[in-house]
Scaffold this motif. Structure first.
Motif, PDB file in Angstrom:
ATOM      1  N   ASP A 129      -3.831   3.462   9.507  1.00 23.07           N
ATOM      2  CA  ASP A 129      -3.685   3.883   8.082  1.00 23.07           C
ATOM      3  C   ASP A 129      -3.532   2.639   6.620  1.00 23.07           C
ATOM      4  O   ASP A 129      -3.165   3.133   5.431  1.00 23.07           O
ATOM      5  N   THR A 130      -3.010   1.878   7.838  1.00 19.48           N
ATOM      6  CA  THR A 130      -3.578   0.823   6.831  1.00 19.48           C
ATOM      7  C   THR A 130      -3.844   0.305   5.590  1.00 19.48           C
ATOM      8  O   THR A 130      -4.686  -0.122   4.187  1.00 19.48           O
ATOM      9  N   SER A 133      -5.806   3.133   3.483  1.00 16.72           N
ATOM     10  CA  SER A 133      -4.254   3.171   2.370  1.00 16.72           C
ATOM     11  C   SER A 133      -5.679   1.901   1.140  1.00 16.72           C
ATOM     12  O   SER A 133      -5.904   1.741   0.187  1.00 16.72           O
ATOM     13  N   TYR A 138      -5.278   1.154  -2.627  1.00 16.92           N
ATOM     14  CA  TYR A 138      -4.139   1.161  -2.238  1.00 16.92           C
ATOM     15  C   TYR A 138      -3.401   0.441  -2.074  1.00 16.92           C
ATOM     16  O   TYR A 138      -2.981  -0.115  -0.310  1.00 16.92           O
ATOM     17  N   VAL A 144       2.596  -2.601  -0.431  1.00 19.05           N
ATOM     18  CA  VAL A 144       2.101  -2.064   1.495  1.00 19.05           C
ATOM     19  C   VAL A 144       3.077  -2.582   2.114  1.00 19.05           C
ATOM     20  O   VAL A 144       3.604  -2.032   3.438  1.00 19.05           O
TER      21      VAL A 144
END
Length: 288
Positions: A129-130, A133, A138, A144
């Motif tokens: 997910d990180t 992103s 993002y 974050v």
């Protein structure tokens, strides 16, 4: 292993000391089944009443985890750092190829090289997910980091439910022991016309309830809750290492430095040595 040894030592020392001091075990053994039915039954009933189905479902597995110990060991932390090193390096050289790995980690050769990590859904989800992103721009490291901190805090809250529930049970057990003792006193008072030797045994049986409530609370259940809490915190440090490496990557530090930041954030007893990790990363570079 240590948990079972602690229970054995506690029971042997308490009851052994009582017997060596001249205490009569038959009084305790006679009252034990009835007092345990009252205290244990009330404790289990209140536990069911005060907790959700999810907590009840995970109670047995949580108790087993307390005895088994932490899931992640030192080698797992080294494997995690190697995995993150490969993903960060790939993301900086070929973002399109990285996307294939994070979209289908089960079929990714990089993830499949570390099956224990791949089996942890939460760890894989945090990583993918990180990175996903970041690929969608993002990539503010401070935002974050804040997002990952909140996510890990939610995981911690969920993981600690069983430990907190067990601690609440431990806090209630002394009072439930008093309930059992009061019932024993009521029974004794109803037989007040009996001779002193019979009344003495009945009062002794009643006091077993108070003893059991305190003993179960502070000798078994509370230590078990504390052990489970320590194990869960130990395992959650694994996610903190992931956060440290990924945030360092978003700061555009060198990949080796990102991994070193993660190594430094691992608990001391689980932290791989600098030389061991460096050798593992060197092997990865040679293989690629």
């Amino acid at each position: 292993m240590f948990g079972a040894a602690g229970i054995v030592v506690t029971i042997v020392m308490v009851f052994g000391g009582y017997a060596l001091a001249g205490g009569k075990m038959e009084v305790i053994l006679h009252a034990l089944p009835f007092e345990m039915m009252i205290i244990g039954g009330a404790a289990i009933g209140s536990y069911i009443l005060s907790n959700s189905g999810a907590v009840l479902k995970h109670t047995v597995s949580g108790i087993m985890r307390a005895f088994k110990g932490p899931a992640w060991q030192g080698q797992d932390h080294e494997d995690l750092l190697c995995l993150l090193f490969q993903l960060l390096r790939l993301g900086r050289s070929n973002a399109v190829e990285l996307e294939e790995h994070i979209e289908n980690p089960e079929s990714s050769e990089i993830f499949r090289a570390y099956p224990r990590i791949l089996a942890d859904h939460e760890a894989v989800a945090i990583i993918t997910d990180t990175l996903r992103s970041a690929s969608l721009n993002y990539d503010d490291p401070y935002q974050v980091e804040d997002m990952l901190t909140k996510r890990i805090a939610l995981i911690k809250e969920e993981e600690m439910h069983v430990a907190h529930a067990l601690q609440s049970m431990a806090d209630a057990l002394p009072a439930l022991g008093i309930v059992a003792a009061v019932l024993g006193v009521i029974k004794t008072m109803s037989a007040i016309d009996q001779p002193p030797e019979i009344l003495g045994k009945m009062i002794g049986s009643a006091l077993v309830g108070t003893f059991l409530g305190v003993f179960l609370a502070y000798g078994l259940v509370s230590p078990l809750a504390q052990r489970l809490s320590a194990v869960k915190k130990h395992d959650l440090s694994f996610y903190e290492v992931i956060k440290s490496v990924l945030v360092a990557g978003l700061h555009h530090h060198a990949t080796n430095l990102c991994v070193e930041v993660g190594r430094q954030s691992a608990p001391e007893q689980l932290r791989p040595s600098f030389v061991s990790l460096e050798n593992a990363l060197r092997d990865i570079k040679r293989a690629s």
